[in-house]
Design a protein around this motif. Structure first.
Motif, PDB file in Angstrom:
ATOM      1  N   ALA A 193      30.778 -12.946  78.761  1.00  0.00           N
ATOM      2  CA  ALA A 193      30.806 -11.535  79.143  1.00  0.00           C
ATOM      3  C   ALA A 193      30.964 -11.346  80.641  1.00  0.00           C
ATOM      4  CB  ALA A 193      29.533 -10.849  78.656  1.00  0.00           C
ATOM      5  N   CYS A 194      30.702 -12.395  81.436  1.00  0.00           N
ATOM      6  CA  CYS A 194      30.764 -12.276  82.888  1.00  0.00           C
ATOM      7  C   CYS A 194      31.968 -12.989  83.497  1.00  0.00           C
ATOM      8  CB  CYS A 194      29.490 -12.838  83.515  1.00  0.00           C
ATOM      9  SG  CYS A 194      27.961 -12.078  82.931  1.00  0.00           S
ATOM     10  N   THR A 195      32.835 -13.535  82.676  1.00  0.00           N
ATOM     11  CA  THR A 195      33.917 -14.380  83.188  1.00  0.00           C
ATOM     12  C   THR A 195      35.259 -13.688  83.012  1.00  0.00           C
ATOM     13  OG1 THR A 195      32.671 -16.361  82.585  1.00  0.00           O
ATOM     14  CG2 THR A 195      35.005 -16.637  83.033  1.00  0.00           C
ATOM     15  N   ARG A 196      36.000 -13.617  84.102  1.00  0.00           N
ATOM     16  CA  ARG A 196      37.381 -13.133  84.050  1.00  0.00           C
ATOM     17  C   ARG A 196      38.305 -14.321  84.284  1.00  0.00           C
ATOM     18  NH1 ARG A 196      40.668  -8.870  88.016  1.00  0.00           N
ATOM     19  NH2 ARG A 196      42.750  -9.585  87.373  1.00  0.00           N
ATOM     20  N   VAL A 197      39.247 -14.516  83.373  1.00  0.00           N
ATOM     21  CA  VAL A 197      40.192 -15.628  83.442  1.00  0.00           C
ATOM     22  C   VAL A 197      41.606 -15.057  83.330  1.00  0.00           C
ATOM     23  CG1 VAL A 197      40.978 -17.779  82.412  1.00  0.00           C
ATOM     24  CG2 VAL A 197      38.543 -17.242  82.436  1.00  0.00           C
ATOM     25  N   ASP A 198      42.416 -15.262  84.365  1.00  0.00           N
ATOM     26  CA  ASP A 198      43.834 -14.926  84.334  1.00  0.00           C
ATOM     27  C   ASP A 198      44.634 -16.214  84.172  1.00  0.00           C
ATOM     28  OD1 ASP A 198      42.832 -12.468  84.881  1.00  0.00           O
ATOM     29  OD2 ASP A 198      43.670 -12.300  86.898  1.00  0.00           O
ATOM     30  N   SER A 199      45.708 -16.141  83.422  1.00  0.00           N
ATOM     31  CA  SER A 199      46.506 -17.340  83.166  1.00  0.00           C
ATOM     32  C   SER A 199      47.982 -16.989  83.231  1.00  0.00           C
ATOM     33  CB  SER A 199      46.159 -17.959  81.807  1.00  0.00           C
ATOM     34  OG  SER A 199      46.471 -17.060  80.753  1.00  0.00           O
ATOM     35  N   CYS A 200      48.794 -18.049  83.237  1.00  0.00           N
ATOM     36  CA  CYS A 200      50.242 -17.886  83.327  1.00  0.00           C
ATOM     37  C   CYS A 200      50.901 -19.012  82.549  1.00  0.00           C
ATOM     38  CB  CYS A 200      50.694 -17.910  84.788  1.00  0.00           C
ATOM     39  SG  CYS A 200      52.484 -17.811  85.013  1.00  0.00           S
ATOM     40  N   PHE A 201      52.021 -18.682  81.896  1.00  0.00           N
ATOM     41  CA  PHE A 201      52.796 -19.685  81.172  1.00  0.00           C
ATOM     42  C   PHE A 201      54.234 -19.662  81.652  1.00  0.00           C
ATOM     43  CE2 PHE A 201      55.868 -20.511  77.763  1.00  0.00           C
ATOM     44  CZ  PHE A 201      55.595 -21.859  77.545  1.00  0.00           C
ATOM     45  N   ALA A 202      54.763 -20.851  81.910  1.00  0.00           N
ATOM     46  CA  ALA A 202      56.180 -21.028  82.213  1.00  0.00           C
ATOM     47  C   ALA A 202      56.573 -22.419  81.736  1.00  0.00           C
ATOM     48  CB  ALA A 202      56.447 -20.870  83.713  1.00  0.00           C
ATOM     49  N   PRO A 203      57.804 -22.591  81.290  1.00  0.00           N
ATOM     50  CA  PRO A 203      58.195 -23.902  80.751  1.00  0.00           C
ATOM     51  C   PRO A 203      58.047 -25.037  81.758  1.00  0.00           C
ATOM     52  CG  PRO A 203      59.790 -22.215  80.120  1.00  0.00           C
ATOM     53  CD  PRO A 203      58.862 -21.581  81.103  1.00  0.00           C
ATOM     54  N   SER A 220      65.558 -19.300  82.535  1.00  0.00           N
ATOM     55  CA  SER A 220      65.030 -18.114  83.203  1.00  0.00           C
ATOM     56  C   SER A 220      63.802 -18.488  84.025  1.00  0.00           C
ATOM     57  CB  SER A 220      64.657 -17.057  82.155  1.00  0.00           C
ATOM     58  OG  SER A 220      64.028 -15.957  82.785  1.00  0.00           O
ATOM     59  N   PRO A 221      63.749 -18.049  85.295  1.00  0.00           N
ATOM     60  CA  PRO A 221      62.600 -18.410  86.118  1.00  0.00           C
ATOM     61  C   PRO A 221      61.380 -17.535  85.874  1.00  0.00           C
ATOM     62  CG  PRO A 221      64.148 -17.120  87.405  1.00  0.00           C
ATOM     63  CD  PRO A 221      64.765 -17.312  86.043  1.00  0.00           C
ATOM     64  N   ARG A 222      61.509 -16.577  84.979  1.00  0.00           N
ATOM     65  CA  ARG A 222      60.402 -15.655  84.755  1.00  0.00           C
ATOM     66  C   ARG A 222      59.238 -16.356  84.078  1.00  0.00           C
ATOM     67  NH1 ARG A 222      63.370 -10.844  81.720  1.00  0.00           N
ATOM     68  NH2 ARG A 222      64.199 -12.687  80.652  1.00  0.00           N
ATOM     69  N   ALA A 223      58.028 -15.960  84.448  1.00  0.00           N
ATOM     70  CA  ALA A 223      56.811 -16.518  83.871  1.00  0.00           C
ATOM     71  C   ALA A 223      56.025 -15.402  83.189  1.00  0.00           C
ATOM     72  CB  ALA A 223      55.955 -17.184  84.949  1.00  0.00           C
ATOM     73  N   GLU A 224      55.242 -15.777  82.216  1.00  0.00           N
ATOM     74  CA  GLU A 224      54.443 -14.818  81.451  1.00  0.00           C
ATOM     75  C   GLU A 224      53.016 -14.834  81.981  1.00  0.00           C
ATOM     76  OE1 GLU A 224      52.463 -14.459  77.006  1.00  0.00           O
ATOM     77  OE2 GLU A 224      54.295 -15.636  77.285  1.00  0.00           O
ATOM     78  N   HIS A 225      52.589 -13.719  82.559  1.00  0.00           N
ATOM     79  CA  HIS A 225      51.247 -13.603  83.137  1.00  0.00           C
ATOM     80  C   HIS A 225      50.356 -12.799  82.194  1.00  0.00           C
ATOM     81  CE1 HIS A 225      52.336 -15.081  87.221  1.00  0.00           C
ATOM     82  NE2 HIS A 225      53.532 -14.601  86.888  1.00  0.00           N
ATOM     83  N   SER A 226      49.088 -13.149  82.188  1.00  0.00           N
ATOM     84  CA  SER A 226      48.088 -12.395  81.424  1.00  0.00           C
ATOM     85  C   SER A 226      46.834 -12.277  82.262  1.00  0.00           C
ATOM     86  CB  SER A 226      47.785 -13.077  80.088  1.00  0.00           C
ATOM     87  OG  SER A 226      47.230 -14.364  80.290  1.00  0.00           O
ATOM     88  N   SER A 227      46.095 -11.191  82.070  1.00  0.00           N
ATOM     89  CA  SER A 227      44.921 -10.899  82.882  1.00  0.00           C
ATOM     90  C   SER A 227      43.703 -10.706  81.988  1.00  0.00           C
ATOM     91  CB  SER A 227      45.171  -9.640  83.726  1.00  0.00           C
ATOM     92  OG  SER A 227      44.022  -9.293  84.467  1.00  0.00           O
TER      93      SER A 227
END
Length: 367
Positions: free
Chosen positions: A211-221, A40-47
């Motif tokens: 407290a001042c840092t925003r980190v978005d990440s993504c996981f895919a195989p 599956s080409p889908r990736a898991e994103h988080s914000s």
């Protein structure tokens, strides 16, 4: 141990399937075999990973422990170590967005300093680093500076499949180092001594940074390398010799009319090529028909030559650093190869003794 556990589970399931097939007889062959399904080409994103409550904050008291999954650990600044914020994901993830809002500086120790002046001029250098399992060290990923007046947003590679795969760094352990000295990642292992633990005045607290840092990440195989090979040696030497009982029996024309008295040692080591702490790291990514291989290497080279007059070693090549990287991308349409090699200034010592030794070696090998 992990490989053994996977093999044990696989063999156990395979054995159960064989028993079930034997008990059902020929009925198990009436159903058509399942068709292969593409990944599956889908990736898991988080914000906003660190501030949404999914991570537990841990204030380190000097033990220098590494965080577990869904944990953020803070190291306070000491006289010999900068302040650090580390966090770990349950799987290797690629950071897609990092933005740090203006951070309040701690200026209570010196009330004469103007806050407005600090916000316009004073900046704290920082670095974003990731843990490389092959190198067993933190590797520098991005450098940036914090201020009290401006937000900082890091330039990160796009997740588009047209990007170079090696630019998408996936790691489960990330950290931000305050007051970064600009010398790259920490080459020490995780269990090394941290030096002095005396607290010192710091402009930015690691907790305030969280407290001042925003980190978005993504996981895919396909972000995670399917193959990784690490080769590290302490020393590698190549000794070149010639054997006078078999080679070089004809005297050199340049020494005419002089003849050797046959008292020379029959086995002569005339050159030593040394490589100190050679390191080679290889990775491979697979994403359907696309394949990417990357190899990086580094070492310290030197070369010594036998000087016949005093029977000593002559430093033909002074020690110099050699490092490089090669990347091969293969697709159904085309294949590309990119190679980068970096060499420090090389110093060669050429003299009459070196020329005589090389001439003797070439003469013996030609015979």
């Amino acid at each position: 141990m992990l490989v053994e556990e996977h093999l044990r589970n696989y063999l156990h399931l395979h054995k159960e399937d064989s028993n079930n097939s034997w008990s059902k007889g020929k009925a198990c062959h009436t159903q058509p075999p399942p068709s292969p399904v593409a990944p599956s080409p889908r990736a898991e994103h988080s914000s906003d990973d660190l501030r949404t409550g999914n991570f537990q904050y841990i204030q380190d008291s000097g033990s220098q422990k590494l965080p577990g999954p869904h944990e953020v650990v803070f190291y306070s600044e000491t006289e010999e170590n900068p302040g650090v914020m580390l966090w770990r994901y349950p799987e290797p993830r690629v950071l897609t967005f990092v933005r740090i809002t203006p951070v309040p500086f701690n200026t209570t120790e010196d009330p004469e300093i103007s806050t407005a002046y600090l916000g316009d001029v004073l900046q704290v250098p920082c670095s974003l680093e990731y843990w490389d399992e092959l190198q067993q060290a933190f590797v520098l990923y991005r450098e940036f500076s914090l201020s009290e007046s401006c937000a900082c947003q890091l330039q990160l590679p796009s997740l588009s499949l047209t990007e170079q795969q090696k630019e998408l760094v996936a790691s489960d352990l990330w950290r931000i180092v305050l007051n970064h000295n600009g010398e790259g990642g920490d080459e020490q292992s995780s269990d090394s001594d941290c030096g002095s633990q005396l607290p010192c005045d710091q402009l930015v607290s690691p907790i305030a940074l969280a407290a001042c840092t925003r980190v978005d990440s993504c996981f895919a195989p396909w972000f995670v390398p399917s193959l990784g090979v690490s080769l590290q040696l302490a020393q590698l030497e190549v000794h070149l010799c010639h054997h006078l009982e078999q080679l070089g029996t004809v005297p050199s024309r340049k020494l005419h009319p002089f003849l050797p008295d046959r008292k020379l040692p029959q086995e002569q080591e005339f050159m030593v090529i040394g490589s100190r702490e050679p390191q080679v790291f290889m990775r491979q990514w697979n994403n359907g028909p696309r394949h990417c291989q990357e190899m990086s290497f580094s070492t310290q080279l030197d070369c010594k030559l036998l000087e016949y007059r005093n029977l000593t070693h002559l430093q033909l090549l002074q020690s110099c650093a050699l490092q490089g990287q090669a990347t091969a991308m293969s697709c159904p349409q085309n294949t590309s190869l990119a190679v980068n090699v970096f060499v420090d200034p090389m110093f060669l010592n050429i003299s009459q003794y070196a020329i005589h030794t090389m001439d003797t070696a070439l003469l013996s090998w030609q015979q």
